[in-house]
Design a protein around this motif. Structure first.
Motif, PDB file in Angstrom:
ATOM      1  N   TYR A 156       0.862  -1.184   0.000  1.00 45.13           N
ATOM      2  CA  TYR A 156       0.000   0.000   0.000  1.00 45.13           C
ATOM      3  C   TYR A 156       0.895   1.229   0.000  1.00 45.13           C
ATOM      4  N   GLN A 157       0.510   2.265  -0.744  1.00 45.81           N
ATOM      5  CA  GLN A 157       1.225   3.532  -0.709  1.00 45.81           C
ATOM      6  C   GLN A 157       0.583   4.401   0.358  1.00 45.81           C
ATOM      7  N   LEU A 158       1.426   4.961   1.203  1.00 46.10           N
ATOM      8  CA  LEU A 158       0.937   5.798   2.301  1.00 46.10           C
ATOM      9  C   LEU A 158       1.439   7.219   2.148  1.00 46.10           C
ATOM     10  N   GLU A 159       0.648   8.160   2.601  1.00 51.29           N
ATOM     11  CA  GLU A 159       1.038   9.571   2.584  1.00 51.29           C
ATOM     12  C   GLU A 159       1.004  10.118   4.011  1.00 51.29           C
ATOM     13  N   GLY A 160       1.908  11.038   4.284  1.00 53.73           N
ATOM     14  CA  GLY A 160       1.901  11.723   5.557  1.00 53.73           C
ATOM     15  C   GLY A 160       2.899  11.209   6.579  1.00 53.73           C
ATOM     16  N   LEU A 161       3.658  10.180   6.268  1.00 52.33           N
ATOM     17  CA  LEU A 161       4.653   9.665   7.203  1.00 52.33           C
ATOM     18  C   LEU A 161       5.933  10.473   7.076  1.00 52.33           C
ATOM     19  N   THR A 162       6.479  10.920   8.218  1.00 54.33           N
ATOM     20  CA  THR A 162       7.668  11.773   8.176  1.00 54.33           C
ATOM     21  C   THR A 162       8.820  11.269   9.040  1.00 54.33           C
ATOM     22  N   LEU A 212       9.908   3.865   4.798  1.00 54.73           N
ATOM     23  CA  LEU A 212       9.681   5.307   4.900  1.00 54.73           C
ATOM     24  C   LEU A 212      10.342   6.048   3.742  1.00 54.73           C
ATOM     25  N   VAL A 213       9.555   6.865   3.059  1.00 56.16           N
ATOM     26  CA  VAL A 213      10.052   7.761   2.016  1.00 56.16           C
ATOM     27  C   VAL A 213       9.610   9.161   2.432  1.00 56.16           C
ATOM     28  N   THR A 214      10.510   9.886   3.082  1.00 58.50           N
ATOM     29  CA  THR A 214      10.168  11.207   3.597  1.00 58.50           C
ATOM     30  C   THR A 214       9.864  12.158   2.449  1.00 58.50           C
ATOM     31  N   GLY A 215       8.748  12.846   2.558  1.00 55.59           N
ATOM     32  CA  GLY A 215       8.342  13.792   1.525  1.00 55.59           C
ATOM     33  C   GLY A 215       7.706  13.125   0.309  1.00 55.59           C
ATOM     34  N   GLY A 216       7.489  11.832   0.372  1.00 57.05           N
ATOM     35  CA  GLY A 216       6.880  11.119  -0.749  1.00 57.05           C
ATOM     36  C   GLY A 216       5.935  10.046  -0.229  1.00 57.05           C
ATOM     37  N   SER A 217       5.618   9.114  -1.073  1.00 55.05           N
ATOM     38  CA  SER A 217       4.735   8.017  -0.680  1.00 55.05           C
ATOM     39  C   SER A 217       5.549   6.884  -0.074  1.00 55.05           C
ATOM     40  N   SER A 218       5.289   6.567   1.181  1.00 59.23           N
ATOM     41  CA  SER A 218       5.936   5.444   1.850  1.00 59.23           C
ATOM     42  C   SER A 218       5.206   4.167   1.450  1.00 59.23           C
ATOM     43  N   ILE A 219       5.825   3.040   1.662  1.00 56.22           N
ATOM     44  CA  ILE A 219       5.252   1.753   1.271  1.00 56.22           C
ATOM     45  C   ILE A 219       4.985   0.909   2.514  1.00 56.22           C
ATOM     46  N   LEU A 220       3.760   0.435   2.643  1.00 59.64           N
ATOM     47  CA  LEU A 220       3.369  -0.496   3.703  1.00 59.64           C
ATOM     48  C   LEU A 220       3.239  -1.867   3.058  1.00 59.64           C
ATOM     49  N   ILE A 238      -7.104  -2.969   6.376  1.00 60.19           N
ATOM     50  CA  ILE A 238      -5.771  -2.353   6.453  1.00 60.19           C
ATOM     51  C   ILE A 238      -5.908  -0.843   6.255  1.00 60.19           C
ATOM     52  N   GLN A 239      -6.660  -0.436   5.239  1.00 58.26           N
ATOM     53  CA  GLN A 239      -6.849   0.987   4.977  1.00 58.26           C
ATOM     54  C   GLN A 239      -7.498   1.688   6.161  1.00 58.26           C
ATOM     55  N   ALA A 240      -8.479   1.063   6.778  1.00 61.34           N
ATOM     56  CA  ALA A 240      -9.139   1.650   7.954  1.00 61.34           C
ATOM     57  C   ALA A 240      -8.157   1.802   9.106  1.00 61.34           C
ATOM     58  N   ALA A 241      -7.285   0.828   9.305  1.00 60.57           N
ATOM     59  CA  ALA A 241      -6.304   0.896  10.387  1.00 60.57           C
ATOM     60  C   ALA A 241      -5.309   2.028  10.154  1.00 60.57           C
ATOM     61  N   VAL A 242      -4.892   2.215   8.903  1.00 55.56           N
ATOM     62  CA  VAL A 242      -3.953   3.297   8.574  1.00 55.56           C
ATOM     63  C   VAL A 242      -4.610   4.657   8.819  1.00 55.56           C
ATOM     64  N   VAL A 243      -5.851   4.804   8.378  1.00 57.31           N
ATOM     65  CA  VAL A 243      -6.578   6.064   8.583  1.00 57.31           C
ATOM     66  C   VAL A 243      -6.786   6.328  10.074  1.00 57.31           C
ATOM     67  N   GLU A 244      -7.123   5.292  10.818  1.00 59.15           N
ATOM     68  CA  GLU A 244      -7.316   5.438  12.264  1.00 59.15           C
ATOM     69  C   GLU A 244      -6.020   5.854  12.963  1.00 59.15           C
ATOM     70  N   ALA A 245      -4.878   5.426  12.404  1.00 56.87           N
ATOM     71  CA  ALA A 245      -3.585   5.810  12.979  1.00 56.87           C
ATOM     72  C   ALA A 245      -3.225   7.243  12.618  1.00 56.87           C
ATOM     73  N   GLY A 246      -3.991   7.866  11.700  1.00 60.11           N
ATOM     74  CA  GLY A 246      -3.760   9.263  11.382  1.00 60.11           C
ATOM     75  C   GLY A 246      -3.062   9.512  10.048  1.00 60.11           C
ATOM     76  N   TYR A 247      -3.029   8.530   9.186  1.00 61.16           N
ATOM     77  CA  TYR A 247      -2.330   8.672   7.921  1.00 61.16           C
ATOM     78  C   TYR A 247      -3.257   8.317   6.757  1.00 61.16           C
ATOM     79  N   ALA A 248      -2.831   8.639   5.540  1.00 67.28           N
ATOM     80  CA  ALA A 248      -3.676   8.405   4.371  1.00 67.28           C
ATOM     81  C   ALA A 248      -3.084   7.325   3.475  1.00 67.28           C
ATOM     82  N   VAL A 249      -3.972   6.516   2.901  1.00 68.96           N
ATOM     83  CA  VAL A 249      -3.567   5.530   1.903  1.00 68.96           C
ATOM     84  C   VAL A 249      -3.699   6.225   0.561  1.00 68.96           C
ATOM     85  N   ALA A 250      -2.606   6.270  -0.188  1.00 69.55           N
ATOM     86  CA  ALA A 250      -2.613   6.940  -1.495  1.00 69.55           C
ATOM     87  C   ALA A 250      -3.434   6.142  -2.489  1.00 69.55           C
ATOM     88  N   PRO A 251      -4.103   6.802  -3.413  1.00 68.65           N
ATOM     89  CA  PRO A 251      -4.848   6.060  -4.430  1.00 68.65           C
ATOM     90  C   PRO A 251      -3.899   5.221  -5.280  1.00 68.65           C
TER      91      PRO A 251
END
Length: 113
Positions: free
Chosen positions: A49-55, A80-88, A99-112
């Protein structure tokens, strides 16, 4: 048949010296088909999964912990890819929506995709 059968002029060898399972001939062999490798689990396929917002490392730990709690997850790792899409990467048969719900609940976004 395959040339390995005994004829009447050839005395039969004791069974201990000619086990059928070791015969190179397919028609004489009693060996079973090989089983799947020990520890093989077809349900342990990996999904990414591509994630956004991880720093930072704390973000990584938060997502890995949240994803690990989802039913069916064998392991969860984040690249972790700082400033880009990280990979889960998820190993196991977990539902993508969970999985997507868990990521959102943790405060981050799953990239389309």
């Amino acid at each position: 048949m395959c040339g390995t059968e005994l004829n009447e002029a050839t005395p039969a060898a004791p069974a201990a010296t000619l086990p059928l399972a070791e015969s190179p001939c397919a028609c004489c062999s009693t060996a079973e088909a090989p089983a799947a490798p020990v520890g093989f689990d077809s349900a342990a396929a990996t999904t990414s999964y591509q994630l956004e917002g991880l720093t930072c490392g704390h973000c990584v730990q938060s997502v890995e912990t949240a994803a690990s709690r989802v039913l069916g997850v064998k392991s969860a790792t984040v690249e972790l890819v700082t400033g880009g899409s990280s990979i889960l990467r998820i190993a196991g048969p977990a539902a993508p929506s969970d999985i997507q719900a868990a990521v959102v609940e943790a405060g981050y976004a799953v990239a389309p995709a």
